[in-house]
Design an enzyme around this catalytic site. Structure first.
Site, PDB file in Angstrom:
ATOM      1  CE  LYS A 182      32.696   5.935  78.186  1.00  0.00           C
ATOM      2  NZ  LYS A 182      32.541   6.719  79.438  1.00  0.00           N
ATOM      3  NE  ARG A 232      37.658  -2.236  77.229  1.00  0.00           N
ATOM      4  CZ  ARG A 232      37.073  -1.311  77.987  1.00  0.00           C
ATOM      5  NH1 ARG A 232      36.573  -0.223  77.418  1.00  0.00           N
ATOM      6  NH2 ARG A 232      36.999  -1.455  79.295  1.00  0.00           N
ATOM      7  CB  SER A 274      37.442   0.317  88.964  1.00  0.00           C
ATOM      8  OG  SER A 274      37.470   0.556  87.568  1.00  0.00           O
ATOM      9  CB  SER A 275      36.454  -4.080  85.529  1.00  0.00           C
ATOM     10  OG  SER A 275      35.888  -3.115  84.639  1.00  0.00           O
ATOM     11  CB  SER A 284      32.364  -3.451  85.355  1.00  0.00           C
ATOM     12  OG  SER A 284      31.722  -2.493  86.148  1.00  0.00           O
ATOM     13  CG  ASP A 292      29.156   3.130  82.415  1.00  0.00           C
ATOM     14  OD1 ASP A 292      29.380   3.528  83.572  1.00  0.00           O
ATOM     15  OD2 ASP A 292      30.064   2.913  81.589  1.00  0.00           O
ATOM     16  NE  ARG A 344      27.885   8.048  86.734  1.00  0.00           N
ATOM     17  CZ  ARG A 344      28.526   7.571  85.683  1.00  0.00           C
ATOM     18  NH1 ARG A 344      28.514   6.255  85.437  1.00  0.00           N
ATOM     19  NH2 ARG A 344      29.186   8.373  84.875  1.00  0.00           N
ATOM     20  NE  ARG A 372      27.412   6.798  81.229  1.00  0.00           N
ATOM     21  CZ  ARG A 372      27.526   6.500  79.950  1.00  0.00           C
ATOM     22  NH1 ARG A 372      26.523   6.760  79.117  1.00  0.00           N
ATOM     23  NH2 ARG A 372      28.604   5.917  79.469  1.00  0.00           N
TER      24      ARG A 372
END
EC number: 2.5.1.19
Length: 455
Positions: free
Chosen positions: A31, A36, A180-181, A208, A327, A358, A402
């Protein structure tokens, strides 16, 4: 090209105790790379070929976004194994446009960045209780600095978000990497198309980092030059650059592979063996994941792009920094529930801000099943039960693919099985996961509404 129809998936499945078989399943394509590479192709003037793109709800959401940016997409073959993308060179839509990103957080952030080049775009979600609650404030603040008018929902800049970018410029911008990256990756994709180029200072650390390096790798393959320091806290991208059409080959997906690897690692049957191919060696996420399974005592070997894991080995407790494989953490936690002793996974605060929480949601559902875990703000501590768990309860996937994978692993090692609700959300990344686990010997069946109803 119309949206690919996801398979009709059951909303409730029963996962019963199982002995897994020797198997060589074909795992989904990455993914990370599909998103990308497809975006880079949509920004390149001319036609690019994407070989073996991922098929999932997330990739469908990005394909919708690429078309909204002005690109043309079509399949080269009936099997949908090669995607042709004719890009625009620069996003262009003269009229206001709305993009539904489904429940795809990475897609939303990447499109927020590039959508800032359009006169007016609105990013929406039909999952208000999941993606609709995820924050985008840091990215919107950076875009406002660049001259973009941004209207988000609430103080944290949640979806829906409307952007008006007619006055966008380059220069220097600061963005936080604490949550978050993806905010940084969005700015990196945008930067080459800005009239003045862009310098980016990352503050508050960077989560990340392997995924940022994936972004850099893809941009460089697409012809974009980037200057950056080794800490990934400063970037400079010169103006006047152009994405180049290319042929991109998508490797296998490590987080999807992690779910199957975790299931076999937790298996008590010494005849169970899993063979997975098309897993690119040297991948930072992949290498760290491989080392994690080694650390817990799994019998795992690699030859080229093929990984073999043999079940029936006694797992033991371990300690890891979870951020490099964020992830993969839910399924690693599930495997650790059946290891001997205590396991500790730290530096995972960002897991609170995913499709579900999570940390707390995962631990709550696994506890229902009979596992022993201690959730923290930045940690998960697992007290393993090598003998297995009781099960016999219904657990909920919290609209999170997940979590569903992790709960399925727990069900395989339970005495009375687990009923999983919200199972249709597996389509976000791995639509055929339950079917694949069944082919591997998992005792899994779909339940009708009547069967799933509590007695």
């Amino acid at each position: 090209m119309s949206d690919r129809l996801s398979p009709s998936l059951p909303s409730t499945v029963m996962v019963s105790p199982s002995n897994l078989l020797p198997s060589q399943p074909e795992i989904p394509s990455s993914k990370y790379y599909t998103l990308r590479y497809a975006l880079a192709a949509a920004l390149a003037p001319g036609e690019s070929r994407i070989i073996l793109p991922a098929h999932s709800d997330d990739s469908d959401a990005l394909f919708r976004g690429c078309r909204a940016l002005g690109a043309e997409l079509r399949w080269e073959d009936e099997q949908e194994r090669v995607l042709l993308i004719r890009g625009t060179g620069r996003p262009y839509q003269p009229a206001p446009v709305t993009i539904n990103v489904g429940n795809a957080g990475a897609v939303a952030r990447l499109l927020i960045g590039l959508g800032a080049l359009l006169p007016e775009v609105t990013i929406v979600t039909d999952h208000p209780q999941s993606l609709g609650k995820r924050p985008n404030r840091e990215l919107l603040e950076a875009l406002i600095t660049l001259g973009v008018q941004c209207e988000g929902s609430g103080l944290e800049g949640c979806l829906p978000i409307t952007l008006r970018g007619s006055a966008i410029h380059g220069g220097r911008v600061t963005v936080s990497g604490a949550r978050s990256s993806q905010f940084l990756s969005a700015l990196l994709f945008l930067a080459p198309l800005l009239p003045d180029g862009l310098e980016i200072d990352v503050v508050d650390g960077l989560k990340s980092q392997p995924l940022v390096r994936t972004t850099i790798e893809v941009l460089q393959e697409a012809g974009i030059q980037i200057e950056y320091d080794t800490s990934l806290l400063y970037f400079r991208i010169a103006a006047g650059q152009h994405y180049q059409p290319r042929e991109f080959q998508i490797p296998g997906d490590y987080p999807s592979a992690a779910a199957l690897l975790a299931a076999y690692a937790a298996s008590t049957d010494p005849t169970s063996q899993l063979t997975l191919s098309r897993l690119r060696p040297g991948d930072e996420v992949g290498e760290y994941l491989f080392a994690t399974f080694q650390r817990m005592g799994a019998d795992i070997q690699r030859t080229g792009d093929t990984i073999v894991l043999r079940g029936g080995r006694r797992l033991h407790g371990f300690e890891i920094d979870g951020d490099p494989i964020t992830d993969c953490i839910p399924v690693v936690v599930a495997a650790a529930c059946f290891a001997e002793g205590e396991s500790r996974i730290y530096n995972v605060e960002s897991l609170h801000y995913k499709e579900s929480d999570r940390i707390n949601d995962l631990c709550a559902e696994l506890r229902k099943a009979g596992c022993t875990l201690e959730p923290g703000q930045d940690t998960i501590i697992i007290h393993g039960r090598p003998e297995g768990i009781e099960g016999g309860v219904t657990v909920d996937g919290h609209n999170d693919h997940r979590l569903l994978m992790a709960l399925a692993i727990a069900g395989l090692r339970s005495q009375r099985g687990l009923t999983l609700t919200g199972a249709e959300h597996i389509a976000k990344s791995y639509p055929h996961f339950f079917e694949e686990l069944r082919r591997c010997g998992g005792n899994i069946r779909s339940l009708t509404t009547k069967e799933a109803r509590p007695s």
